[in-house]
Write an enzyme that holds these catalytic residues in place. Structure first.
Site, mmCIF file in Angstrom:
data_model
loop_
_atom_site.group_PDB
_atom_site.id
_atom_site.type_symbol
_atom_site.label_atom_id
_atom_site.label_comp_id
_atom_site.label_asym_id
_atom_site.label_seq_id
_atom_site.Cartn_x
_atom_site.Cartn_y
_atom_site.Cartn_z
ATOM 1 N N LYS A 140 2.108 -3.262 7.214
ATOM 2 C CA LYS A 140 2.096 -3.744 5.905
ATOM 3 C C LYS A 140 3.610 -3.486 5.376
ATOM 4 C CE LYS A 140 -2.144 -4.369 4.238
ATOM 5 N NZ LYS A 140 -2.382 -5.156 3.198
ATOM 6 N N GLU B 176 0.302 3.662 1.874
ATOM 7 C CA GLU B 176 0.240 3.756 3.334
ATOM 8 C C GLU B 176 1.821 3.714 3.685
ATOM 9 O OE1 GLU B 176 -2.396 5.970 5.278
ATOM 10 O OE2 GLU B 176 -1.115 4.877 6.746
ATOM 11 N N THR C 271 0.759 -1.403 -0.118
ATOM 12 C CA THR C 271 -0.014 0.010 -0.007
ATOM 13 C C THR C 271 0.810 1.248 -0.016
ATOM 14 O OG1 THR C 271 -1.480 1.291 1.589
ATOM 15 C CG2 THR C 271 -0.228 -0.268 2.545
ATOM 16 N N TYR D 159 -0.986 0.376 10.787
ATOM 17 C CA TYR D 159 -1.456 -0.322 9.636
ATOM 18 C C TYR D 159 -0.228 -0.139 8.630
ATOM 19 C CZ TYR D 159 -3.296 -0.913 5.092
ATOM 20 O OH TYR D 159 -3.670 -1.150 3.817
HETATM 21 P P1 NAP Z 1 -11.361 -4.633 2.586
HETATM 22 O O1 NAP Z 1 -12.766 -4.364 1.887
HETATM 23 O O2 NAP Z 1 -11.413 -4.180 4.207
HETATM 24 O O3 NAP Z 1 -11.511 -6.371 2.637
HETATM 25 C C1 NAP Z 1 -10.507 -6.899 3.687
HETATM 26 C C2 NAP Z 1 -10.801 -8.468 3.614
HETATM 27 O O4 NAP Z 1 -9.939 -8.983 4.651
HETATM 28 C C3 NAP Z 1 -12.214 -8.855 3.973
HETATM 29 O O5 NAP Z 1 -12.616 -9.588 3.115
HETATM 30 C C4 NAP Z 1 -12.050 -9.282 5.570
HETATM 31 O O6 NAP Z 1 -13.026 -9.964 5.639
HETATM 32 C C5 NAP Z 1 -10.768 -9.712 5.172
HETATM 33 N N1 NAP Z 1 -10.196 -10.012 6.715
HETATM 34 C C6 NAP Z 1 -9.739 -9.321 7.510
HETATM 35 N N2 NAP Z 1 -9.081 -9.779 8.547
HETATM 36 C C7 NAP Z 1 -8.906 -11.097 8.193
HETATM 37 C C8 NAP Z 1 -8.292 -12.255 9.013
HETATM 38 N N3 NAP Z 1 -7.898 -12.123 10.248
HETATM 39 N N4 NAP Z 1 -8.205 -13.287 8.256
HETATM 40 C C9 NAP Z 1 -8.844 -13.706 7.129
HETATM 41 N N5 NAP Z 1 -9.683 -12.549 6.280
HETATM 42 C C10 NAP Z 1 -9.614 -11.302 7.055
HETATM 43 O O7 NAP Z 1 -10.323 -4.165 1.877
HETATM 44 P P2 NAP Z 1 -9.902 -3.707 0.363
HETATM 45 O O8 NAP Z 1 -10.190 -2.362 -0.022
HETATM 46 O O9 NAP Z 1 -10.569 -4.910 -0.422
HETATM 47 O O10 NAP Z 1 -8.598 -3.969 0.396
HETATM 48 C C11 NAP Z 1 -7.859 -5.386 -0.034
HETATM 49 C C12 NAP Z 1 -6.283 -5.291 0.407
HETATM 50 O O11 NAP Z 1 -5.594 -4.292 -0.266
HETATM 51 C C13 NAP Z 1 -6.000 -5.055 2.091
HETATM 52 O O12 NAP Z 1 -4.926 -5.930 2.403
HETATM 53 C C14 NAP Z 1 -5.693 -3.663 1.884
HETATM 54 O O13 NAP Z 1 -5.147 -3.642 3.140
HETATM 55 C C15 NAP Z 1 -5.037 -3.514 0.793
HETATM 56 N N6 NAP Z 1 -4.933 -2.033 0.223
HETATM 57 C C16 NAP Z 1 -6.249 -1.305 -0.043
HETATM 58 C C17 NAP Z 1 -6.224 -0.061 -0.650
HETATM 59 C C18 NAP Z 1 -7.394 0.512 -1.199
HETATM 60 O O14 NAP Z 1 -7.336 1.595 -1.342
HETATM 61 N N7 NAP Z 1 -8.566 -0.004 -1.245
HETATM 62 C C19 NAP Z 1 -4.994 0.370 -1.132
HETATM 63 C C20 NAP Z 1 -3.874 -0.376 -0.776
HETATM 64 C C21 NAP Z 1 -3.986 -1.669 -0.041
HETATM 65 P P3 NAP Z 1 -14.471 -9.729 6.552
HETATM 66 O O15 NAP Z 1 -15.425 -9.478 5.664
HETATM 67 O O16 NAP Z 1 -14.766 -10.973 7.315
HETATM 68 O O17 NAP Z 1 -13.946 -8.524 7.291
HETATM 69 O O1 G4F Z 2 -10.569 6.700 3.178
HETATM 70 P P1 G4F Z 2 -9.452 6.751 4.225
HETATM 71 O O2 G4F Z 2 -9.890 5.946 5.517
HETATM 72 O O3 G4F Z 2 -8.240 5.952 3.393
HETATM 73 P P2 G4F Z 2 -6.671 5.859 3.998
HETATM 74 O O4 G4F Z 2 -6.640 6.112 5.391
HETATM 75 O O5 G4F Z 2 -5.953 6.717 3.057
HETATM 76 O O6 G4F Z 2 -6.552 4.283 3.577
HETATM 77 C C1 G4F Z 2 -7.075 3.669 2.665
HETATM 78 O O7 G4F Z 2 -5.868 3.697 1.617
HETATM 79 C C2 G4F Z 2 -4.886 2.943 1.694
HETATM 80 C C3 G4F Z 2 -3.852 3.107 0.497
HETATM 81 O O8 G4F Z 2 -3.059 4.371 0.527
HETATM 82 C C4 G4F Z 2 -4.972 1.623 2.072
HETATM 83 F F1 G4F Z 2 -3.807 0.956 2.208
HETATM 84 C C5 G4F Z 2 -5.867 1.570 3.225
HETATM 85 O O9 G4F Z 2 -6.156 0.071 3.456
HETATM 86 C C6 G4F Z 2 -7.281 1.844 2.913
HETATM 87 O O10 G4F Z 2 -7.958 1.548 2.062
HETATM 88 O O11 G4F Z 2 -8.838 8.012 4.663
HETATM 89 C C7 G4F Z 2 -8.415 9.059 3.567
HETATM 90 C C8 G4F Z 2 -8.132 10.288 4.064
HETATM 91 C C9 G4F Z 2 -7.071 10.375 5.407
HETATM 92 O O12 G4F Z 2 -6.184 11.171 5.163
HETATM 93 C C10 G4F Z 2 -8.196 10.673 6.353
HETATM 94 O O13 G4F Z 2 -7.466 11.308 7.654
HETATM 95 O O14 G4F Z 2 -9.419 11.016 4.171
HETATM 96 C C11 G4F Z 2 -9.342 11.521 5.655
HETATM 97 N N1 G4F Z 2 -10.455 11.621 6.134
HETATM 98 C C12 G4F Z 2 -11.150 12.957 6.480
HETATM 99 N N2 G4F Z 2 -12.184 12.691 7.056
HETATM 100 C C13 G4F Z 2 -11.332 10.641 6.878
HETATM 101 C C14 G4F Z 2 -12.430 11.413 7.456
HETATM 102 N N3 G4F Z 2 -11.134 9.470 6.606
HETATM 103 C C15 G4F Z 2 -12.393 8.655 7.023
HETATM 104 N N4 G4F Z 2 -12.046 7.398 6.904
HETATM 105 N N5 G4F Z 2 -13.237 9.340 7.591
HETATM 106 C C16 G4F Z 2 -13.442 10.673 7.736
HETATM 107 O O15 G4F Z 2 -14.517 11.142 8.204
#
Ligand code: NAP
Ligand code: G4F
Length: 348
Positions: free
Chosen positions: A154, A128, A126, A150
């Protein structure tokens, strides 16, 4: 014979898009899900793959369960998407997050090495990990500086993946993915919080939403495009890590403005810090308020990725830009509100 893939985190946003991509390629897809009182299958149903998945009970905290799952399924490719993926909560649950997002990946790598080191593995790394960014834009060679438990967990997982590749000659790749969103995004992430809240305010003609840091900037792309990149990374001759990003950055405030504009609403901002509010220009009503409860103990202020390597080496061409993404999410949430599909109260 069809290739077999095991996707961990099948019930999440990315699990759905990747399952779609792989079934379209003719893979036999095994979805590893975490057992709970209610299995989350709505995303897989929505994307039309629910009946194509073979489900495997799976828990990243349980080494023996991981080992037995790999032994039973014998996948050609393992996509590790499972994680405690919410940055905000990682400050409250740092040990759990470290165990699942960090050590959990070491368990998986070690289990692959034991069962069959020829299995390929994709790790969901990520942006992050860049945290307090050391260069703009961020590339595959930018030094990391994580700013949350986190991000730290990661980063450990990322280096373990590199280490298994270099020590044991395994095919492991990490996608350093910047934020990617969709109508299937969890409601606690800021983009979906904004689109679902504004859709409801638009529908009800009243209401407001509370947000945290409006100045934070993110490089937002579409999850479907990013899972296509994950698939492409696993098809290369030589395993290599890639930055996947849009190459554009926007503030949270920009996202609110774009989402409002998709609803023909214009927001006027006034005040600063916790006193800042966003008003509906037409009615003068406050629709956005800042609540410091959503500020993080340490913030990632700006992310901007450079996806040049992926564009060149993977021939990766994302199809959805920022404006299209926001519109897609808002319109989906307007339909969700009309159909009564959004919960009246969400835990943020
Ligand atoms: P998400 O919607 O939160 O999905 C996370 C998945 O992980 C869910 O299916 C959850 O299951 C499962 N999980 C959580 N804890 C677990 C455990 N202990 N054992 C087995 N499964 C578990 O996340 P996403 O947005 O699809 O992201 C997918 C991956 O990419 C994650 O690793 C995230 O950190 C990474 N990532 C995401 C972004 C982004 O912007 N979306 C960016 C960079 C990296 P439940 O349904 O049971 O909760
Ligand atoms: O949507 P966020 O919670 O995503 P964040 O923290 O960037 O993390 C997501 O992206 C990562 C990749 O860079 C992934 F690895 C991670 O698993 C996840 O998918 O917050 C985005 C931004 C932050 O700066 C946060 O402080 O939005 C700001 N924010 C402002 N108000 C808020 C809020 N975030 C959340 N969740 N809720 C608010 O009310």
């Amino acid at each position: 014979m069809a290739k077999r893939a095991l996707i961990t985190g099948i019930t999440g946003q990315d699990g759905a898009y990747l399952a779609r991509r792989l079934t379209d390629e003719g893979y036999q897809v095994h979805g590893a899900y975490r057992r709970s009182a209610s299995l989350t299958t709505w995303r897989l149903k929505e994307i039309g793959v629910l009946d194509d998945i073979q489900f495997e009970p799976f828990e990243l905290a349980e080494y023996n369960n991981i080992l037995r799952t790999l032994d039973r399924v014998q996948p050609d490719e393992v996509y590790n998407l499972a994680a405690q993926s919410f940055v905000g909560i990682s400050f409250e649950q740092p040990l759990y997050t470290s165990d699942i997002d960090g050590i959990g990946v070491a368990r998986l790598l070690e289990a692959i090495r034991c069962v069959d080191p020829k299995m390929k593995m994709y790790q969901a790394s990520t942006s992050e990990m860049f945290g307090k960014v050391q260069a703009v834009p961020q590339t595959e060679t930018t030094p990391f500086y994580p700013r949350s438990p986190y991000g730290v967990a990661k980063l450990y997982a990322h280096w373990m993946s590199v280490n298994y590749r270099e020590s044991h000659d395994m095919y492991t790749v990490s996608g350093i993915l910047f934020n990617h969103e969709s109508p299937l995004r969890g409601l606690e992430f800021v983009t979906r919080k904004i689109t679902s809240s504004l859709a409801r305010i638009h529908h009800d003609g009243k209401g407001e939403m509370q947000l945290g840091n409006l100045d934070a900037e993110r490089d937002w792309g579409f999850a479907g495009d990013y899972m296509n990149a994950a698939y492409l990374m696993m098809q290369q001759e030589t395993p290599q890590d890639f930055v996947i990003a849009s190459g554009r950055t926007h503030s949270v405030r920009d996202f609110v403005n774009a989402a409002a504009s998709a609803l023909d609403m214009s927001i006027e901002w006034e005040g600063s810090a916790e006193k800042e509010v966003g008003r509906n220009q037409k009615t003068g009503e406050v629709v956005v308020r800042v609540n410091p409860k959503f500020w993080r103990p340490a913030e990632v202020e700006q992310l901007l990725g450079d996806p040049s390597r992926a564009r060149k080496s993977l021939n990766w061409n994302p199809e959805v830009n920022f404006e299209q993404l926001v519109e897609k999410m808002v319109l989906a949430d307007v339909k969700n509100v009309e159909a009564g599909l959004l919960p009246s109260r969400t835990l943020e």
